[in-house]
Design a protein around this motif. Structure first.
Motif, PDB file in Angstrom:
ATOM      1  N   SER A 278     -44.902 -17.640 -43.005  1.00  0.00           N
ATOM      2  CA  SER A 278     -43.902 -16.566 -42.992  1.00  0.00           C
ATOM      3  C   SER A 278     -42.543 -17.140 -43.371  1.00  0.00           C
ATOM      4  CB  SER A 278     -43.817 -15.943 -41.601  1.00  0.00           C
ATOM      5  OG  SER A 278     -45.073 -15.444 -41.185  1.00  0.00           O
ATOM      6  N   GLY A 279     -41.865 -16.478 -44.296  1.00  0.00           N
ATOM      7  CA  GLY A 279     -40.535 -16.905 -44.703  1.00  0.00           C
ATOM      8  C   GLY A 279     -39.520 -16.637 -43.596  1.00  0.00           C
ATOM      9  N   THR A 280     -38.685 -17.648 -43.312  1.00  0.00           N
ATOM     10  CA  THR A 280     -37.756 -17.565 -42.189  1.00  0.00           C
ATOM     11  C   THR A 280     -36.431 -18.222 -42.550  1.00  0.00           C
ATOM     12  OG1 THR A 280     -39.635 -17.763 -40.675  1.00  0.00           O
ATOM     13  CG2 THR A 280     -37.447 -18.084 -39.748  1.00  0.00           C
ATOM     14  N   ALA A 281     -35.343 -17.534 -42.287  1.00  0.00           N
ATOM     15  CA  ALA A 281     -34.018 -18.139 -42.463  1.00  0.00           C
ATOM     16  C   ALA A 281     -33.735 -19.055 -41.282  1.00  0.00           C
ATOM     17  CB  ALA A 281     -32.948 -17.062 -42.566  1.00  0.00           C
ATOM     18  N   VAL A 282     -33.369 -20.302 -41.590  1.00  0.00           N
ATOM     19  CA  VAL A 282     -33.088 -21.304 -40.562  1.00  0.00           C
ATOM     20  C   VAL A 282     -31.605 -21.672 -40.635  1.00  0.00           C
ATOM     21  CG1 VAL A 282     -33.687 -23.576 -39.651  1.00  0.00           C
ATOM     22  CG2 VAL A 282     -35.439 -22.181 -40.807  1.00  0.00           C
ATOM     23  N   VAL A 283     -30.929 -21.634 -39.492  1.00  0.00           N
ATOM     24  CA  VAL A 283     -29.486 -21.896 -39.435  1.00  0.00           C
ATOM     25  C   VAL A 283     -29.221 -22.977 -38.392  1.00  0.00           C
ATOM     26  CG1 VAL A 283     -27.203 -20.865 -39.167  1.00  0.00           C
ATOM     27  CG2 VAL A 283     -29.113 -19.446 -39.957  1.00  0.00           C
ATOM     28  N   ARG A 284     -28.308 -23.869 -38.706  1.00  0.00           N
ATOM     29  CA  ARG A 284     -27.918 -24.872 -37.710  1.00  0.00           C
ATOM     30  C   ARG A 284     -27.331 -24.178 -36.481  1.00  0.00           C
ATOM     31  NH1 ARG A 284     -24.217 -28.892 -38.334  1.00  0.00           N
ATOM     32  NH2 ARG A 284     -22.969 -27.760 -39.855  1.00  0.00           N
ATOM     33  N   GLY A 285     -27.729 -24.670 -35.297  1.00  0.00           N
ATOM     34  CA  GLY A 285     -27.318 -24.031 -34.054  1.00  0.00           C
ATOM     35  C   GLY A 285     -25.826 -23.928 -33.892  1.00  0.00           C
ATOM     36  N   VAL A 286     -25.097 -24.988 -34.236  1.00  0.00           N
ATOM     37  CA  VAL A 286     -23.649 -24.973 -34.072  1.00  0.00           C
ATOM     38  C   VAL A 286     -22.996 -23.939 -34.975  1.00  0.00           C
ATOM     39  CG1 VAL A 286     -23.287 -26.818 -35.782  1.00  0.00           C
ATOM     40  CG2 VAL A 286     -21.595 -26.448 -33.967  1.00  0.00           C
ATOM     41  N   VAL A 287     -23.599 -23.709 -36.144  1.00  0.00           N
ATOM     42  CA  VAL A 287     -23.042 -22.750 -37.099  1.00  0.00           C
ATOM     43  C   VAL A 287     -23.253 -21.322 -36.619  1.00  0.00           C
ATOM     44  CG1 VAL A 287     -23.209 -21.870 -39.466  1.00  0.00           C
ATOM     45  CG2 VAL A 287     -23.259 -24.336 -39.037  1.00  0.00           C
ATOM     46  N   ILE A 288     -24.440 -21.037 -36.104  1.00  0.00           N
ATOM     47  CA  ILE A 288     -24.694 -19.660 -35.670  1.00  0.00           C
ATOM     48  C   ILE A 288     -23.947 -19.347 -34.377  1.00  0.00           C
ATOM     49  CG2 ILE A 288     -26.767 -19.894 -34.210  1.00  0.00           C
ATOM     50  CD1 ILE A 288     -27.920 -17.596 -36.088  1.00  0.00           C
TER      51      ILE A 288
END
Length: 322
Positions: free
Chosen positions: A261-271
């Protein structure tokens, strides 16, 4: 990562340097959100992607949309190889990357358990990535770019098959397959799949070795469309050639293949700094389906369009930008 598809060359293609990646900024279109909203005004966001078509498309969609939302976006899409984009995010050199749950599970965490339920797999990957790397895997999109087998539409109709179980029940002479070398030899590939469906390889009552043709992955699609030399070919479910060649994807009804499944991954500090990323990326994810990705991938791989143009046109068609 087990991924393939045609690598995309774009102006200012990302290159590796001693400390990370060089920006290919300027390769996405300027736009704004309807009504001129700018929820990310003042945010600096680095978007990366892998170099195959679908990865670049997702990166361009994301870069275009987040810039339209007011972010100052650095475009690092098209990173050569999955390791470079992944490493850039782990190093803090990139903030947003589209990933696949199967890739996270198998390639990044060396797990061998097959979890057939897409939501359960996402949750398992989400939890370990958050714990170990402070990476936030947002809720997955509605597309699954995994392995599958397909037949030409006329062949599927002639044989009366819509699933791998039905294909396994055909006479031995009709159980003919085209696969590439990697899939043939994978521990989660062709041979264990045949075992799962009760038609073991090199067995006169299963799939004799003469019924299997190994060839380049790209050639598999055209061979399958012609039903020569095989009735069934290994494909990827969101590849543009599935629709373009009118292939019928067989249902993996015994759930052998791992979900990707395609998933957007973001660095925790950024989100944490920019929680607006959750609804913005969710707006993209909820619109992405297997059929849509086949269309978008096909516009690049088959029609030769630039991924940045395809991304911009799709966002406009969805009225997400103006």
């Amino acid at each position: 990562m087990r991924r393939r598809l045609v690598p995309v060359l774009v102006a200012g293609l990302t290159l590796l340097t001693g400390c990370g990646l060089v920006s290919s900024s300027g390769t996405f279109h300027d736009a704004s959100l309807p009504g001129g909203d700018r929820p990310l005004d003042g945010a600096d966001i680095v978007v990366t992607s892998k170099s195959f078509t679908e990865g670049v498309l997702l990166g361009k969609i994301t870069a275009t949309y987040l810039a339209a939302a007011g972010a100052s976006v650095t475009d690092l899409t098209g990173a050569p190889g999955s390791a470079s984009s992944r490493q850039a995010q782990l190093n803090g050199d990139a903030d947003v990357l589209w990933e696949y749950t199967g890739t996270g599970w198998v390639n990044y965490h060396n797990e061998t358990e097959t979890i057939a339920d897409p939501q359960e797999l996402w949750q398992r990957v989400h939890d370990v990535e958050k714990r170990d790397y402070d990476l936030e895997w947002l809720p997955p999109a509605n597309f699954n770019d995994t392995y599958a087998f397909a037949a030409s539409a006329p062949t599927a109709q002639r044989l009366g098959v819509r699933s791998l179980t039905e294909a396994a029940a055909l006479p031995v002479a009709e159980r003919t397959f085209c696969v590439d070398d990697e899939f043939f030899s994978r521990s989660d590939g062709f041979l264990p799949m045949l075992e799962k469906y009760g038609i073991p390889y090199n067995d006169p009552n299963g799939v004799p070795s003469g019924n299997v043709t190994r060839m380049d992955a790209g050639v598999v699609y055209t061979a399958t469309a012609k039903s020569q030399p095989c009735n069934f070919g290994m494909v990827y479910t969101t590849d543009g050639r599935v629709k373009n060649l009118n292939l019928t994807v067989l249902d993996d009804d015994k759930k052998f293949f791992l979900p990707y499944s395609g998933t957007a991954v973001v660095r925790g500090v950024v989100i944490e700094q920019h929680p607006e990323l959750r609804p913005l990326l969710g707006t993209i994810s909820e619109r992405l389906t297997d059929e849509l990705m086949q269309d978008l991938n096909g516009r690049v791989d088959i029609d030769g369009e630039d991924p940045a143009d395809v991304a911009y046109d799709w966002l406009k068609s969805e009225r997400l930008i103006e």
